[in-house]
Write a protein that holds these residues in place. Sequence first.
Motif, PDB file in Angstrom:
ATOM      1  N   TRP A 246       0.785  -1.231   0.000  1.00  0.00           N
ATOM      2  CA  TRP A 246       0.000   0.000   0.000  1.00  0.00           C
ATOM      3  C   TRP A 246       0.818   1.283   0.000  1.00  0.00           C
ATOM      4  O   TRP A 246       0.311   2.342  -0.379  1.00  0.00           O
ATOM      5  CB  TRP A 246      -0.975   0.029   1.167  1.00  0.00           C
ATOM      6  N   ARG A 250      -2.435   3.735  -4.676  1.00  0.00           N
ATOM      7  CA  ARG A 250      -3.855   3.910  -4.403  1.00  0.00           C
ATOM      8  C   ARG A 250      -4.451   2.526  -4.186  1.00  0.00           C
ATOM      9  O   ARG A 250      -4.045   1.558  -4.846  1.00  0.00           O
ATOM     10  CB  ARG A 250      -4.566   4.639  -5.531  1.00  0.00           C
ATOM     11  N   LYS A 261     -15.176  -0.872   5.374  1.00  0.00           N
ATOM     12  CA  LYS A 261     -15.051   0.460   5.975  1.00  0.00           C
ATOM     13  C   LYS A 261     -13.964   0.485   7.039  1.00  0.00           C
ATOM     14  O   LYS A 261     -13.240   1.478   7.176  1.00  0.00           O
ATOM     15  CB  LYS A 261     -16.385   0.895   6.566  1.00  0.00           C
ATOM     16  N   ALA A 264     -10.707   0.650   5.177  1.00  0.00           N
ATOM     17  CA  ALA A 264     -10.567   1.957   4.538  1.00  0.00           C
ATOM     18  C   ALA A 264     -10.254   3.040   5.563  1.00  0.00           C
ATOM     19  O   ALA A 264      -9.438   3.935   5.307  1.00  0.00           O
ATOM     20  CB  ALA A 264     -11.845   2.296   3.776  1.00  0.00           C
ATOM     21  N   THR A 265     -10.881   2.964   6.730  1.00  0.00           N
ATOM     22  CA  THR A 265     -10.604   3.930   7.790  1.00  0.00           C
ATOM     23  C   THR A 265      -9.151   3.842   8.236  1.00  0.00           C
ATOM     24  O   THR A 265      -8.469   4.862   8.413  1.00  0.00           O
ATOM     25  CB  THR A 265     -11.535   3.677   8.987  1.00  0.00           C
ATOM     26  N   ALA A 268      -6.970   5.240   5.387  1.00  0.00           N
ATOM     27  CA  ALA A 268      -7.090   6.695   5.287  1.00  0.00           C
ATOM     28  C   ALA A 268      -6.290   7.382   6.386  1.00  0.00           C
ATOM     29  O   ALA A 268      -5.713   8.456   6.172  1.00  0.00           O
ATOM     30  CB  ALA A 268      -8.559   7.106   5.362  1.00  0.00           C
ATOM     31  N   SER A 271      -2.930   8.153   5.290  1.00  0.00           N
ATOM     32  CA  SER A 271      -2.895   9.038   4.108  1.00  0.00           C
ATOM     33  C   SER A 271      -2.795   8.262   2.803  1.00  0.00           C
ATOM     34  O   SER A 271      -2.208   8.737   1.822  1.00  0.00           O
ATOM     35  CB  SER A 271      -1.736  10.041   4.217  1.00  0.00           C
ATOM     36  N   PRO A 273      -4.617   6.951  -0.488  1.00  0.00           N
ATOM     37  CA  PRO A 273      -5.832   7.169  -1.278  1.00  0.00           C
ATOM     38  C   PRO A 273      -6.616   5.855  -1.387  1.00  0.00           C
ATOM     39  O   PRO A 273      -6.095   4.856  -1.881  1.00  0.00           O
ATOM     40  CB  PRO A 273      -5.301   7.604  -2.652  1.00  0.00           C
ATOM     41  N   VAL A 274      -7.850   5.839  -0.915  1.00  0.00           N
ATOM     42  CA  VAL A 274      -8.589   4.589  -0.804  1.00  0.00           C
ATOM     43  C   VAL A 274     -10.026   4.770  -1.252  1.00  0.00           C
ATOM     44  O   VAL A 274     -10.628   5.841  -1.062  1.00  0.00           O
ATOM     45  CB  VAL A 274      -8.530   4.050   0.655  1.00  0.00           C
ATOM     46  N   SER A 275     -10.583   3.744  -1.882  1.00  0.00           N
ATOM     47  CA  SER A 275     -11.994   3.715  -2.261  1.00  0.00           C
ATOM     48  C   SER A 275     -12.585   2.384  -1.852  1.00  0.00           C
ATOM     49  O   SER A 275     -11.876   1.391  -1.719  1.00  0.00           O
ATOM     50  CB  SER A 275     -12.166   3.935  -3.771  1.00  0.00           C
TER      51      SER A 275
END
Length: 303
Positions: A246, A250, A261, A264-265, A268, A271, A273-275
């Motif tokens: 990672w 991205r 989630k 992703a939390t 994030a 720092s 970039p995550v979707s």
Amino acid sequence: MSALDWIAADWGTSHLRVWGLAGDHVVQQAQSDQGMAQLGRDGFEAALLALVGDWLPNGQITPVIACGMAGSRQGWVEAPYRSVPCTPLGATLTPAPTRELRLSVHVVPGLKQVKPADVIRGEETQIAGYLARNPGWDGVICLPGTHSKWVHISAGEVVSFQTFLTGEMFALLTQHSVLRHSVAGWDSAGFADGVAQGMERPERLMARLFSIRAEGLLDGLDPALARARLSGLLIGAELAAAKPYWLGQRVAVIGADGLAKAYATALAGLSVPVSIHDATEMTIAGLNEARAHLPPSERPCVN
């Protein structure tokens, strides 16, 4: 309701999920607890028919495309692994034997990596679905679950991947270890604290896990905070080990809503970039892509 012309199946270790589709539109869906672990090789067809038998029109063959453990060594038929680097889907599917004349079943092969040794079975379909929705995408795909996967994607190919036993370890610890007496519920602050600790000193993981029990006994640690910290410690240790994947990339997280989630939390907070993307949606999209590899006579309405 539109008549279905093919069936998508995701066959896990614990559960079977099926969708009846007209083109790429879902018109039927069902699921059961008849995963691979509950079945012998001669039980797969009956388990499938129990869910989709009423969907099948008479006088024609309905193709079924399955991914996951139906293609394992203990599954319906062994679909040999393909070696990376390679595209997530190969040019051929593995046919499964059937007695029901209204069915034609084909299974998506998994992927293998020789060094370090690793395998994927099922997630390759989600990857294919994501790439179909995001053509030309390069980066890293994270697929959290019982066995979390980190997958490097470049030029439409799976270049390398690594699997972590994080989800299974969480289940074992919360259901079968001494920690089962200390954990219940969820606390977001506890999760963030656990992630930070797990990443900072992953070599202290085993000790910090037991401290959850000790704090419960001595300090009355809240069970919701304890459970979230446990999850954070495990995911933090995973992120520390997966840093080569990672860092500077991205990341697309494909998974069930709550777990995706959580990852992703955590990312994030670093720092990254995550979707987030829904696992079911990507599975169906990937199986739809696999339809192009059916024998020509069995390709209804391929888009």
